[in-house]
Design an enzyme around this catalytic site. Structure first.
Site, PDB file in Angstrom:
ATOM      1  N   ASP A   1      31.772  24.433 -53.484  1.00 37.69           N
ATOM      2  CA  ASP A   1      31.280  25.695 -52.919  1.00 37.69           C
ATOM      3  C   ASP A   1      30.865  26.694 -53.994  1.00 37.69           C
ATOM      4  O   ASP A   1      30.533  27.831 -53.694  1.00 37.69           O
ATOM      5  CB  ASP A   1      32.310  26.311 -51.977  1.00 37.69           C
TER       6      ASP A   1
ATOM      7  N   ASP B   1      32.450  28.368 -56.341  1.00 39.44           N
ATOM      8  CA  ASP B   1      33.223  29.540 -56.733  1.00 39.44           C
ATOM      9  C   ASP B   1      33.921  29.316 -58.076  1.00 39.44           C
ATOM     10  O   ASP B   1      34.649  30.182 -58.552  1.00 39.44           O
ATOM     11  CB  ASP B   1      34.221  29.957 -55.653  1.00 39.44           C
TER      12      ASP B   1
ATOM     13  N   SER C   1      35.868  23.401 -50.806  1.00 37.58           N
ATOM     14  CA  SER C   1      35.781  23.648 -52.241  1.00 37.58           C
ATOM     15  C   SER C   1      35.710  22.350 -53.040  1.00 37.58           C
ATOM     16  O   SER C   1      34.770  21.587 -52.916  1.00 37.58           O
ATOM     17  CB  SER C   1      36.974  24.515 -52.668  1.00 37.58           C
TER      18      SER C   1
ATOM     19  N   ASP D   1      31.807  23.394 -58.553  1.00 33.31           N
ATOM     20  CA  ASP D   1      32.511  22.609 -57.537  1.00 33.31           C
ATOM     21  C   ASP D   1      31.746  22.687 -56.224  1.00 33.31           C
ATOM     22  O   ASP D   1      30.634  23.219 -56.170  1.00 33.31           O
ATOM     23  CB  ASP D   1      33.960  23.075 -57.383  1.00 33.31           C
TER      24      ASP D   1
END
Length: 537
Positions: free
Chosen positions: A331, A333, A182, A329
């Site tokens: 990833d 999410d 992340s 960010d």
């Protein structure tokens, strides 16, 4: 206690309605009602699903006394935290551990433990990854484990966490895997496992993965030194599944109802998973895009860019006179926004805008937003002024989602930019959040600064301290005494919060009060004592 009484007790402890439980199990509400009245018993596949939902074993449900794990008291796992298995690549998270995760999942989803009772069933598992150099190593290790256990591995390649969730749910995979850390630096990585409903895997199943990693095969009911290997035609296949990623892009485009031809949008992709997808989506919707953070080299994910370093996007918006900017960010999410003046609109501001949007359309279930204790006090006050309720959870999007699922709320999220729109997704989705903000700007014919103007936030200061032992800090009597001293100084005009990170060896000291100077002073009082007590690395 009968099975029916146990189901009722567990359901009430989790705050799940009969309708919600029936939906999770793909049965009618009447079936659940009959089970609870002991007029009939669930079939074995439903028993196993009940065990997964309530984080208990089949023995506990069928024979033993039950021990309840509520949404806010998860099983304490060794490797899997609130956001998957995370650590520094080849130090705390190795390719051998990744291989074992794949081996377990390939075996588990073809066994009766997972609810499969078909002889010769071949599971399907879909895998995505972000742009970290180590993601490729971990991906190949996981895929080797999956196929060695007799399951098929479908590879999305570089993609976002919400896309893996979407594809897992829509294409009926047994589970999904996302390789990412992340917002962490490039040298960290992680493994997120997603269940067939597109949600994070339950604690009970992750505890079984950990048992296998540590060699505790007795807990799995397996004889011998290892899980059985597939042979001959039973060895799994590897499938290139980029088409799944493309369908996700198509889904995002379909959510929008406006043309963005009059919008100039800045995108910061954090050199991460959205580096190709974000521009493709907004270009397709007609926007004029200016993109940064879209040159990943395996080592620069989140490095001075993205939602954790949003100052670059602020400068970009002002320099190019853009209408809005969106920062993601590693990833994707999470999403933070920048208004046309170059000011940051964080997750609290985003939730306020979307709460009002949903309320005006009759889509805000329960007239309630779910947020965490890290949200700003001014955000809660602004929602109340708008006639909207708010439920608070502990930090972590999994806790936000569990409350949303149990109470059927439609909107929740975190100040950091994890925004969950339950009608559209089962996880935070940065691109979906960005689209919803752009939709509101178009529908209202307004700039972002006007939409967020009613939110008055307290000044807030956050200090992150890398520590040797998070529990030792939280249990230090002198530190707790200093925290109470600061709370007394604030005198109700703000708050002080001390909490451990769920994914890093970090303690967060957060202060809110009337001025930024006081925030910094009080936060430093607590942080200095933590350092003096020898807790920091």
């Amino acid at each position: 206690m009968t099975i029916g009484e146990k189901i009722t007790h567990l359901r009430n402890a989790k705050g799940i309605s009969q309708e919600a439980l029936a939906d999770k199990l793909s049965v009618s509400r009447q079936s659940v009602s009959k089970w609870e009245m002991d007029q009939s018993q669930p079939q074995i596949d439903k028993i196993l699903l009940l065990c997964e939902i309530f984080n208990i074993s089949a023995n506990e449900l069928l024979y033993d006394k039950i021990s309840i794990n509520t949404a806010n008291t998860p099983i304490k796992n060794k490797y899997f935290g609130t956001d998957g298995f995370r650590g520094e690549a080849n130090l705390n998270l190795t390719s051998m551990q990744a291989y074992k995760v794949g081996r377990f999942l390939g075996w588990y989803y073809s066994s009766k433990l997972s609810g499969c009772n078909q002889a010769g069933y071949r599971p399907k598992i879909v895998i995505g990854k972000d742009t970290r150099r180590s993601s490729y190593m971990l991906e190949y290790s996981i895929v080797a484990g999956i196929t060695a256990s007799g399951a098929d591995a479908y590879m999305l390649h570089v993609t976002t966490t919400p896309s893996v969730s979407f594809v897992t749910r829509q294409d009926e995979f047994d589970c999904g895997i996302m390789i990412t850390a992340s917002h962490n630096p490039f040298y960290d990585n992680g493994i997120k496992v997603i269940n067939r409903y597109g949600e994070k895997l339950d604690d009970h199943t992750t505890s079984l993965i950990e048992a296998y990693i540590d060699g505790n095969l007795d807990l799995l009911g397996v004889q011998g030194d290892d899980l059985p290997l597939a042979h001959r035609e039973r060895i799994g296949c590897i499938v290139d599944y980029v088409s799944g990623r493309n369908r996700y892009v198509g889904y995002l485009i379909s959510v929008a109802s406006n043309s963005y031809k009059n919008l100039r949008i800045g995108l910061d992709c954090a050199n991460g998973a959205s580096w190709m997808i974000a521009k493709a989506v907004f270009d397709a919707l007609g926007a004029q895009t200016v993109v940064i953070g879209a040159e990943p080299d395996g080592l620069n994910v989140n490095n001075g860019c993205g939602s954790t370093h949003i100052e670059k996007l602020c400068a970009l918006v002002k320099e190019h006179h853009l209408d809005v900017g969106f920062a993601f960010d590693g990833d994707t999410d999470r999403c933070l926004a920048v208004d046309e003046k170059g000011n940051i609109v964080d997750g609290d501001g985003i939730m306020y805008i979307l709460a009002n949007r949903f309320k005006s359309r009759g889509m805000l279930n329960g007239n309630t937003v779910v947020a965490t204790v890290m949200s700003n006090s001014g955000f809660f006050a602004s929602l109340k002024k708008a006639g909207i309720e708010c439920v608070q959870t502990q930090v972590g999007d999994r806790f936000v989602y569990e409350v949303m699922q149990n109470k059927d709320y439609s909107l929740g999220g975190e100040q950091s930019g994890h925004i969950i729109l339950k009608k559209y997704a089962t996880t935070g989705d940065g691109l979906l959040t960005a689209i919803m903000l752009a939709e509101e700007m178009c529908d209202r014919k307004s700039v972002l600064s006007k939409l967020v103007e009613p939110v008055t936030l307290y000044p807030q200061h956050l200090i992150n301290l890398r520590v040797k032992d998070k529990s030792a800090v939280m249990n230090d009597a002198e530190v707790q005494k200093e925290l109470k001293k600061v709370e007394k100084l604030i005198n109700g005009n703000g708050r002080a919060l001390l909490r451990p990170s769920g994914t890093e060896p970090v303690i967060r000291v957060m202060l809110e009060c009337e001025t930024i100077e006081l925030c910094e002073e009080y936060a430093n009082m607590i942080a200095s004592l933590i350092r003096e007590r020898g807790h920091c690395e």
